[in-house]
Write an enzyme that holds these catalytic residues in place. Structure first.
Site, PDB file in Angstrom:
ATOM      1  N   SER A  23       0.954  -1.202  -0.031  1.00 27.09           N
ATOM      2  CA  SER A  23      -0.011   0.027   0.095  1.00 27.09           C
ATOM      3  C   SER A  23       0.851   1.270   0.039  1.00 27.09           C
ATOM      4  O   SER A  23       0.338   2.537   0.179  1.00 27.09           O
ATOM      5  CB  SER A  23      -0.970   0.128   1.308  1.00 27.09           C
ATOM      6  OG  SER A  23      -0.203  -0.151   2.423  1.00 27.09           O
ATOM      7  N   ASN A 110      -1.804  -2.926  13.250  1.00 21.59           N
ATOM      8  CA  ASN A 110      -3.195  -2.590  13.043  1.00 21.59           C
ATOM      9  C   ASN A 110      -3.779  -1.304  14.077  1.00 21.59           C
ATOM     10  O   ASN A 110      -4.361  -0.544  13.416  1.00 21.59           O
ATOM     11  CB  ASN A 110      -4.047  -3.895  13.766  1.00 21.59           C
ATOM     12  CG  ASN A 110      -3.720  -5.164  12.848  1.00 21.59           C
ATOM     13  OD1 ASN A 110      -3.086  -5.033  11.767  1.00 21.59           O
ATOM     14  ND2 ASN A 110      -4.221  -6.096  13.432  1.00 21.59           N
ATOM     15  N   THR A 155     -39.233  27.575  -9.076  1.00 15.30           N
ATOM     16  CA  THR A 155     -39.586  26.500  -8.587  1.00 15.30           C
ATOM     17  C   THR A 155     -39.949  25.494  -9.993  1.00 15.30           C
ATOM     18  O   THR A 155     -40.298  26.006 -11.071  1.00 15.30           O
ATOM     19  CB  THR A 155     -40.601  26.540  -7.431  1.00 15.30           C
ATOM     20  OG1 THR A 155     -42.015  26.660  -8.482  1.00 15.30           O
ATOM     21  CG2 THR A 155     -40.650  27.167  -6.522  1.00 15.30           C
ATOM     22  N   HIS A 156     -39.526  24.408 -10.041  1.00 17.38           N
ATOM     23  CA  HIS A 156     -39.450  23.222 -11.328  1.00 17.38           C
ATOM     24  C   HIS A 156     -39.167  24.030 -12.347  1.00 17.38           C
ATOM     25  O   HIS A 156     -39.288  23.831 -13.605  1.00 17.38           O
ATOM     26  CB  HIS A 156     -40.998  23.233 -11.509  1.00 17.38           C
ATOM     27  CG  HIS A 156     -41.776  22.676 -10.560  1.00 17.38           C
ATOM     28  ND1 HIS A 156     -42.191  21.246  -9.941  1.00 17.38           N
ATOM     29  CD2 HIS A 156     -42.556  23.469  -9.649  1.00 17.38           C
ATOM     30  CE1 HIS A 156     -43.110  21.496  -9.081  1.00 17.38           C
ATOM     31  NE2 HIS A 156     -43.346  22.710  -8.636  1.00 17.38           N
ATOM     32  N   SER A 277     -13.565  26.890 -27.103  1.00 14.17           N
ATOM     33  CA  SER A 277     -13.610  25.481 -27.899  1.00 14.17           C
ATOM     34  C   SER A 277     -12.392  25.555 -28.829  1.00 14.17           C
ATOM     35  O   SER A 277     -11.955  26.734 -29.397  1.00 14.17           O
ATOM     36  CB  SER A 277     -15.258  25.689 -28.408  1.00 14.17           C
ATOM     37  OG  SER A 277     -15.144  24.718 -29.791  1.00 14.17           O
ATOM     38  N   LYS A 283     -17.063  30.414 -28.312  1.00 15.34           N
ATOM     39  CA  LYS A 283     -17.538  29.595 -27.071  1.00 15.34           C
ATOM     40  C   LYS A 283     -16.708  30.277 -25.873  1.00 15.34           C
ATOM     41  O   LYS A 283     -15.502  30.388 -26.023  1.00 15.34           O
ATOM     42  CB  LYS A 283     -17.380  28.153 -27.176  1.00 15.34           C
ATOM     43  CG  LYS A 283     -18.334  27.422 -28.190  1.00 15.34           C
ATOM     44  CD  LYS A 283     -19.582  27.204 -27.572  1.00 15.34           C
ATOM     45  CE  LYS A 283     -19.918  26.264 -26.567  1.00 15.34           C
ATOM     46  NZ  LYS A 283     -19.906  24.998 -27.066  1.00 15.34           N
ATOM     47  N   ASN A 285     -16.518  28.382 -22.095  1.00 11.80           N
ATOM     48  CA  ASN A 285     -17.415  27.234 -21.528  1.00 11.80           C
ATOM     49  C   ASN A 285     -17.123  27.407 -20.090  1.00 11.80           C
ATOM     50  O   ASN A 285     -16.003  27.510 -19.560  1.00 11.80           O
ATOM     51  CB  ASN A 285     -16.903  25.898 -22.281  1.00 11.80           C
ATOM     52  CG  ASN A 285     -17.360  25.738 -23.551  1.00 11.80           C
ATOM     53  OD1 ASN A 285     -18.186  26.245 -23.893  1.00 11.80           O
ATOM     54  ND2 ASN A 285     -16.394  25.173 -24.539  1.00 11.80           N
ATOM     55  N   GLU A 290     -18.318  22.660 -14.700  1.00  8.23           N
ATOM     56  CA  GLU A 290     -19.064  21.521 -15.061  1.00  8.23           C
ATOM     57  C   GLU A 290     -18.101  20.377 -14.306  1.00  8.23           C
ATOM     58  O   GLU A 290     -18.759  19.111 -13.971  1.00  8.23           O
ATOM     59  CB  GLU A 290     -18.778  21.321 -16.497  1.00  8.23           C
ATOM     60  CG  GLU A 290     -19.833  22.208 -17.254  1.00  8.23           C
ATOM     61  CD  GLU A 290     -19.244  22.398 -18.841  1.00  8.23           C
ATOM     62  OE1 GLU A 290     -19.427  21.237 -19.427  1.00  8.23           O
ATOM     63  OE2 GLU A 290     -18.725  23.376 -19.245  1.00  8.23           O
ATOM     64  N   TYR A 317      -9.162  -6.837  12.724  1.00  8.68           N
ATOM     65  CA  TYR A 317      -8.476  -6.210  11.316  1.00  8.68           C
ATOM     66  C   TYR A 317      -8.782  -7.273  10.140  1.00  8.68           C
ATOM     67  O   TYR A 317      -8.486  -8.579  10.324  1.00  8.68           O
ATOM     68  CB  TYR A 317      -7.130  -5.782  11.701  1.00  8.68           C
ATOM     69  CG  TYR A 317      -6.387  -5.264  10.403  1.00  8.68           C
ATOM     70  CD1 TYR A 317      -6.551  -3.979   9.832  1.00  8.68           C
ATOM     71  CD2 TYR A 317      -5.844  -6.203   9.421  1.00  8.68           C
ATOM     72  CE1 TYR A 317      -6.067  -3.468   8.567  1.00  8.68           C
ATOM     73  CE2 TYR A 317      -4.968  -5.806   8.339  1.00  8.68           C
ATOM     74  CZ  TYR A 317      -5.307  -4.392   7.978  1.00  8.68           C
ATOM     75  OH  TYR A 317      -4.753  -3.951   6.732  1.00  8.68           O
ATOM     76  N   GLN A 322      -7.513  -2.167   4.162  1.00  8.50           N
ATOM     77  CA  GLN A 322      -6.393  -1.218   3.633  1.00  8.50           C
ATOM     78  C   GLN A 322      -7.165  -0.262   2.353  1.00  8.50           C
ATOM     79  O   GLN A 322      -6.500   0.776   1.921  1.00  8.50           O
ATOM     80  CB  GLN A 322      -5.413  -2.100   3.028  1.00  8.50           C
ATOM     81  CG  GLN A 322      -4.253  -1.647   2.323  1.00  8.50           C
ATOM     82  CD  GLN A 322      -3.196  -2.394   2.140  1.00  8.50           C
ATOM     83  OE1 GLN A 322      -2.378  -2.566   3.106  1.00  8.50           O
ATOM     84  NE2 GLN A 322      -2.779  -2.993   1.023  1.00  8.50           N
ATOM     85  N   LYS A 325      -8.148   3.495   2.466  1.00  7.65           N
ATOM     86  CA  LYS A 325      -7.169   4.834   2.220  1.00  7.65           C
ATOM     87  C   LYS A 325      -7.632   5.399   0.857  1.00  7.65           C
ATOM     88  O   LYS A 325      -7.500   6.664   0.713  1.00  7.65           O
ATOM     89  CB  LYS A 325      -5.912   4.593   2.557  1.00  7.65           C
ATOM     90  CG  LYS A 325      -5.523   4.474   3.925  1.00  7.65           C
ATOM     91  CD  LYS A 325      -4.173   3.796   4.282  1.00  7.65           C
ATOM     92  CE  LYS A 325      -3.958   2.894   5.379  1.00  7.65           C
ATOM     93  NZ  LYS A 325      -4.941   1.714   5.006  1.00  7.65           N
TER      94      LYS A 325
HETATM   95  N1  ARG Z   1      -1.159  -1.486   5.171  1.00 11.33           N
HETATM   96  C1  ARG Z   1      -2.104  -1.772   6.301  1.00 11.33           C
HETATM   97  C2  ARG Z   1      -3.310  -1.092   6.091  1.00 11.33           C
HETATM   98  O1  ARG Z   1      -3.191  -0.087   5.390  1.00 11.33           O
HETATM   99  C3  ARG Z   1      -1.497  -1.745   7.368  1.00 11.33           C
HETATM  100  C4  ARG Z   1      -2.098  -2.831   8.340  1.00 11.33           C
HETATM  101  C5  ARG Z   1      -1.444  -4.138   8.329  1.00 11.33           C
HETATM  102  N2  ARG Z   1      -1.698  -5.011   9.195  1.00 11.33           N
HETATM  103  C6  ARG Z   1      -1.759  -6.240   9.058  1.00 11.33           C
HETATM  104  N3  ARG Z   1      -2.200  -7.139  10.170  1.00 11.33           N
HETATM  105  N4  ARG Z   1      -1.289  -6.743   7.754  1.00 11.33           N
HETATM  106  O2  ARG Z   1      -4.339  -1.720   6.697  1.00 11.33           O
END
Ligand code: ARG
Length: 463
Positions: A23, A110, A155-156, A277, A283, A285, A290, A317, A322, A325
């Site tokens: 990760s 964790n 409205t509408h 454009s 144009k 824009n 948008e 966990y 993961q 993120k």
């Molecule tokens: N890279 C992991 C995550 O973002 C970290 C936690 C990993 N824990 C594990 N028991 N493998 O979740």
């Protein structure tokens, strides 16, 4: 790279599996928070006599220099590493030898990752908050400049009643004020430290979780170690706050797009926030608006993807987590980008007051006021409503507006009509006579401007 957990294994991890598992390409952005958390953890370990003062000094010295070196670019982040936590720890051990290996006592990745992401999101929420303030300020400035700009309220998407542009803009200010309230609410709930939950069940060491929490400016600690490492509801909550911000931005975008069309021409966007454009020379824009409207779908997608990843996950966990993120990082980046571009686009926008006024003169938007005129002369509202409906139909037939119909014609519908009706249905009167709180009336809008100003100056508490 040798895995820290390699001891139990006979074979190295397959290269593709290793990449799949890693990760670091997205969690490396949490290096500051990871190191900050580790320093707080080490301070607790030394206070509790779990590591020696010398080890503590070495660890903090090592961690601080790693942080500086990553920031300066002297230490490039190794994209082969499993994640940012492993990378920092390995680098510490490289620099400080065995001492570095003591850092992970009474901690697991964790609870470490659960801590880092909270710290990271807390910092990011401050930025989103500031950007929301900037946008509200931009709206407020426009609202102040356009108190006299009368336009049709819809409205509408049908012309309904006259309002001022200022009143319309302030509606958005109120929405973004609530967004700030919601965000600070979510941050409050997130602001509890999970560190010390360890893998899931806590630890046999005599740790002091409260101490770490205080050092890192949390309100306190999470009360259950399994919950501490398992839950990501704060990420979902933040993403739902971001989704609401984007929803508000998308409605505003849609209006800006409509308003800048030739059909409306209520506003002129500044050249610096529009594009041309490649083929049509005429144009101009509204691409920024948008894109903001489009990116709203993306942030909703982030919310849905996280909710779906978490659905049905057993405690505690799981590696699925993961996936939190990329969703939350993308949501934050997108909302920050959109708010950053939206505020200056709004402050540089020009209201085309004459066009708004002309549009307000059409569409019989003073019909309600004409009915109210009869009511004030004693007619029940329903009867007045019916008469005005007939008058509108006649005007449509004759291609005239209410303001242009002769008094004698009016009197064919009701003898309550007098010459004062014209003054009564003028657009300025329609606005002036709106005296209810929160209405489009000039005084009411002035009060709304004061409300938003007080909010911006920190004098008014939020929801
Ligand atoms: N890279 C992991 C995550 O973002 C970290 C936690 C990993 N824990 C594990 N028991 N493998 O979740």
């Amino acid at each position: 790279m040798d895995k820290m957990w390699a001891g139990r294994f006979q074979k190295a991890l397959n290269k593709e599996a290793d990449d799949f598992n890693s990760s670091i390409h997205f969690d490396s952005k949490m290096y500051v928070q990871d190191i900050k958390g580790s320093i707080a953890h080490a301070s607790m370990l030394v206070k509790q006599g779990i590591i020696s003062a010398e080890d503590f000094n070495e660890i903090t010295d090592g961690l601080s220099s790693i942080c500086d070196d990553i920031t300066s670019g002297a230490l490039p982040i190794d994209m082969e590493a499993e994640d940012i936590h492993m990378f920092v720890e390995a680098e510490l051990t490289k620099r400080k030898g065995d001492v570095g290996k003591r850092l992970h006592t009474a901690r697991s990745r964790n609870d470490q990752v659960a801590l880092d992401i909270r710290l990271y999101l807390r910092d990011e929420a401050v930025e989103v908050n500031e950007l929301l303030y900037n946008l509200i300020e931009a709206i407020l400035e426009q609202a102040k400049k356009n108190q006299d700009a009368i336009m049709p309220g819809y409205t509408h998407l049908q012309r309904a009643q006259p309002i001022t542009f200022s009143h319309h803009l302030l509606a958005y200010a109120m929405m973004f004020i609530r967004d700030i309230g919601r965000l600070s609410d979510a941050v409050k709930r997130m602001n509890y430290s999970p560190l010390g939950s360890c893998a899931l069940s806590g630890t046999t060491y005599n740790t002091d979780r409260e101490f770490v929490a205080e050092k890192l400016d949390f309100y306190g600690i999470t009360q259950n170690s399994i919950d501490g490492v398992s839950d990501r509801d704060f990420c979902v909550e933040l993403l739902s706050c971001f989704s609401l911000i984007m929803m508000h931005l998308s409605r505003f975008s849609e209006e800006v797009i409509l308003w800048s069309s030739w059909e409306f021409k209520f506003v002129e966007l500044d050249d610096s926030y529009t594009t041309g454009s490649s083929i049509m020379p005429q144009k101009k824009n509204p691409d920024m608006a948008e894109l903001v409207r489009g990116k709203t779908g993306r942030v909703y997608g982030d919310l849905m993807s996280l909710l779906t990843s978490l659905k049905g996950l057993p405690l505690a966990y799981n590696k699925d987590m993961q996936e939190d993120k990329e969703a939350i990082f993308d949501g934050i980046e997108t909302v920050k980008e959109c708010l950053s571009i939206f505020a200056p686009m709004i402050s540089t926008m020009t209201a085309l007051k004459d066009n708004m006024y002309k549009a307000a003169q059409k569409g019989f938007i003073n019909a309600t006021d004409l009915a109210d005129y009869l009511v004030k002369k004693g007619l029940p509202f329903r009867s007045a409503y019916k008469i005005v409906g007939q008058i509108v139909a006649k005007c449509i037939d004759e291609n005239i507006v209410l303001d242009n119909m002769e008094l004698s014609e009016y009197q064919k519908f009701s003898d309550l009509f007098q010459n004062d009706l014209y003054e009564e249905i003028s657009l300025e009167t329609c606005i002036k006579k709106r005296i209810s709180a929160g209405s489009t009336g000039y005084e009411s809008v002035e009060k709304q401007i004061e409300y938003v100003t007080e909010f911006i100056n920190g004098k008014k508490d939020i929801y």
